[in-house]
Design a protein around this motif. Structure first.
Motif, PDB file in Angstrom:
ATOM      1  N   ILE A   1      -4.696  -2.552   7.284  1.00 31.15           N
ATOM      2  CA  ILE A   1      -3.599  -2.485   8.265  1.00 31.15           C
ATOM      3  C   ILE A   1      -2.261  -2.699   7.564  1.00 31.15           C
ATOM      4  N   GLY A   2      -2.222  -3.666   6.642  1.00 28.05           N
ATOM      5  CA  GLY A   2      -0.982  -3.909   5.888  1.00 28.05           C
ATOM      6  C   GLY A   2      -0.585  -2.703   5.063  1.00 28.05           C
TER       7      GLY A   2
ATOM      8  N   PRO B   1     -10.751  -9.703   6.058  1.00 31.21           N
ATOM      9  CA  PRO B   1      -9.668  -9.552   5.071  1.00 31.21           C
ATOM     10  C   PRO B   1      -9.450  -8.089   4.665  1.00 31.21           C
ATOM     11  N   GLY B   2     -10.514  -7.328   4.558  1.00 29.27           N
ATOM     12  CA  GLY B   2     -10.371  -5.903   4.231  1.00 29.27           C
ATOM     13  C   GLY B   2      -9.612  -5.160   5.316  1.00 29.27           C
ATOM     14  N   LEU B   3      -9.923  -5.459   6.581  1.00 28.27           N
ATOM     15  CA  LEU B   3      -9.199  -4.830   7.684  1.00 28.27           C
ATOM     16  C   LEU B   3      -7.716  -5.206   7.643  1.00 28.27           C
ATOM     17  N   GLY B   4      -7.460  -6.477   7.359  1.00 32.32           N
ATOM     18  CA  GLY B   4      -6.064  -6.918   7.262  1.00 32.32           C
ATOM     19  C   GLY B   4      -5.325  -6.194   6.150  1.00 32.32           C
ATOM     20  N   THR B   5      -6.011  -6.030   5.023  1.00 35.26           N
ATOM     21  CA  THR B   5      -5.404  -5.304   3.898  1.00 35.26           C
ATOM     22  C   THR B   5      -5.139  -3.851   4.269  1.00 35.26           C
TER      23      THR B   5
ATOM     24  N   GLY C   1       4.029   3.382   6.214  1.00 39.66           N
ATOM     25  CA  GLY C   1       5.010   3.772   7.231  1.00 39.66           C
ATOM     26  C   GLY C   1       6.416   3.367   6.834  1.00 39.66           C
ATOM     27  N   ASP C   2       6.559   2.173   6.273  1.00 33.75           N
ATOM     28  CA  ASP C   2       7.883   1.727   5.808  1.00 33.75           C
ATOM     29  C   ASP C   2       8.379   2.592   4.665  1.00 33.75           C
ATOM     30  N   VAL C   3       7.474   2.939   3.742  1.00 36.88           N
ATOM     31  CA  VAL C   3       7.860   3.773   2.603  1.00 36.88           C
ATOM     32  C   VAL C   3       8.276   5.161   3.092  1.00 36.88           C
ATOM     33  N   ALA C   4       7.567   5.698   4.094  1.00 37.54           N
ATOM     34  CA  ALA C   4       7.883   7.035   4.600  1.00 37.54           C
ATOM     35  C   ALA C   4       9.264   7.078   5.232  1.00 37.54           C
ATOM     36  N   ARG C   5       9.749   5.966   5.735  1.00 35.00           N
ATOM     37  CA  ARG C   5      11.070   5.913   6.352  1.00 35.00           C
ATOM     38  C   ARG C   5      12.194   5.757   5.322  1.00 35.00           C
ATOM     39  N   ASP C   6      11.842   5.452   4.115  1.00 32.94           N
ATOM     40  CA  ASP C   6      12.847   5.235   3.060  1.00 32.94           C
ATOM     41  C   ASP C   6      13.551   6.555   2.739  1.00 32.94           C
ATOM     42  N   ALA C   7      14.888   6.510   2.528  1.00 31.85           N
ATOM     43  CA  ALA C   7      15.696   7.704   2.279  1.00 31.85           C
ATOM     44  C   ALA C   7      15.335   8.352   0.949  1.00 31.85           C
ATOM     45  N   ARG C   8      15.013   7.555  -0.058  1.00 31.46           N
ATOM     46  CA  ARG C   8      14.672   8.118  -1.364  1.00 31.46           C
ATOM     47  C   ARG C   8      13.375   8.929  -1.285  1.00 31.46           C
TER      48      ARG C   8
END
Length: 175
Positions: A93-94, A87-91, A100-107
């Motif tokens: 990775i998530g 579960p820690g590894l899953g957390t 990565g998703d936040v880094a792609r955000d325009a704001r």
């Protein structure tokens, strides 16, 4: 071919000696076979009465507890890996994927661009503290423990397994 009477008597005596020797050899062989059968029977009795109980006792008192302890240890390690590590590894990775998703955000990009033009603040960094070294040591010990437990679980120990039941032929040997 004619033989003298003296030669015939000698040949007859030799034939009787040879026949007598042959019968003595047959008796010796019969006695040797009887002794060999008795030795085999006594070996079977000794095995049933002395060797099998000792082997069974050693197995029950020495080998079985160690095998069970190893199985319990492996089960504990499996429990730790399945319930805590995975579960820690899953957390983790998530979290990496969400970063990565936040880094792609325009704001976020706009905020990063604003920060680039500011004068950087230099923070003097000190070396690793005692807590860091302690955490690294605990992490290494845990990794070594998990690796050892996995190795113990998966290694081939064919010679450790002894059948609990004896074959029917070994128990039905009669005196």
């Amino acid at each position: 071919m004619s033989l003298s009477r003296k030669r015939r008597k000698e040949l007859t005596r030799l034939r009787k000696s040879a026949d007598e020797l042959w019968s003595h050899q047959q008796e010796v062989l019969e006695r040797a076979n009887a002794i060999a059968r008795e030795v085999g029977r006594q070996a079977g009795v000794l095995t049933r009465e002395e060797v099998v109980p000792r082997v069974r006792d050693r197995y029950d008192n020495i080998l079985r507890p160690r095998v069970q302890a190893t199985q319990e240890l492996a089960e504990g390690v499996r429990h730790q890996v399945v319930d805590k590590v995975l579960p820690g590894l899953g957390t983790a990775i998530g979290t990496v994927m969400s970063v990565g998703d936040v880094a792609r955000d325009a704001r976020v990009r706009a905020a990063i661009n604003r920060v680039r033009f500011q004068k950087p603040v230099v923070i003097e960094k000190k070396g690793l503290g005692a807590g860091s070294y302690l955490a690294i040591g605990v992490g290494l010990a845990a990794a070594v423990g998990v690796a050892y437990a996995v190795w113990q679980t998966f290694r081939a120990d064919d010679e450790l397994w002894v059948a609990e039941d004896e074959p029917a032929a070994a128990t039905s040997v009669e005196d």
